[in-house]
Write a protein that holds these residues in place. Sequence first.
Motif, PDB file in Angstrom:
ATOM      1  N   SER A 116       0.834  -1.310   0.041  1.00 32.08           N
ATOM      2  CA  SER A 116       0.115  -0.035   0.062  1.00 32.08           C
ATOM      3  C   SER A 116       0.827   1.392  -0.022  1.00 32.08           C
ATOM      4  CB  SER A 116      -0.887   0.199   1.210  1.00 32.08           C
ATOM      5  OG  SER A 116      -0.010   0.002   2.392  1.00 32.08           O
TER       6      SER A 116
ATOM      7  N   THR B  35       3.256   4.095  -1.653  1.00 30.44           N
ATOM      8  CA  THR B  35       3.553   4.564  -2.705  1.00 30.44           C
ATOM      9  C   THR B  35       4.329   5.852  -2.542  1.00 30.44           C
ATOM     10  OG1 THR B  35       1.430   5.795  -3.147  1.00 30.44           O
ATOM     11  CG2 THR B  35       1.509   3.509  -4.102  1.00 30.44           C
TER      12      THR B  35
ATOM     13  N   ASN C 244       2.993   8.919  -0.446  1.00 34.15           N
ATOM     14  CA  ASN C 244       1.947   8.232   0.248  1.00 34.15           C
ATOM     15  C   ASN C 244       2.596   6.865   1.144  1.00 34.15           C
ATOM     16  OD1 ASN C 244      -0.377   7.665   1.456  1.00 34.15           O
ATOM     17  ND2 ASN C 244      -1.170   6.224  -0.254  1.00 34.15           N
TER      18      ASN C 244
END
Length: 122
Positions: free
Chosen positions: A11, A13, A16
Motif C-alpha cells: 500500500s 507509494t 503516500n
Amino acid sequence: GKEPEVLSLASLTYANGLPGGLQEVKMIERARQKRAFEASFPPMTDESSLELRRVMMSEQEMREWNVREEEIKNLQDGRVEQFAAQLQHAAGEVERSWEDRVEHIRQIKLTEKDKALSAVQR
C-alpha cells in the motif's frame, strides 16, 4: 503458506508512505509484532485453548485501538498547532493593518495641523 512481508508494504507509494519516515517504520514494526504475536496463539484444539486465544486476541485488539487513538491524537494536535499558528499570523496581520491605519490618520492630522498653524501665522 506464510505471506511474505513485502506484501504488507504494497500500500506504500511515493508521497503516500514512501520514502519511508518514522511513521512508516513504526507501522512496519507494529505489523511485525502483530505477526509474531499471532504466531504465538495456541492451536484451536480444545475449549481452554479457544478461550486463551480469544483473550489474547481481545488484548491485541485493545493495544491496536490504543495505538490508533494515539495516532489520531497526534494528528489532531498537529492540526491544532497549525491552526493556532495561522490564527496568530492573521492576528498579526490585523494588528499591522490597524497600526498602518492609525499612522496614516496621524499623518493626515499632522498635515492639517501644520496647515492651520501656517494659516494662523500669516
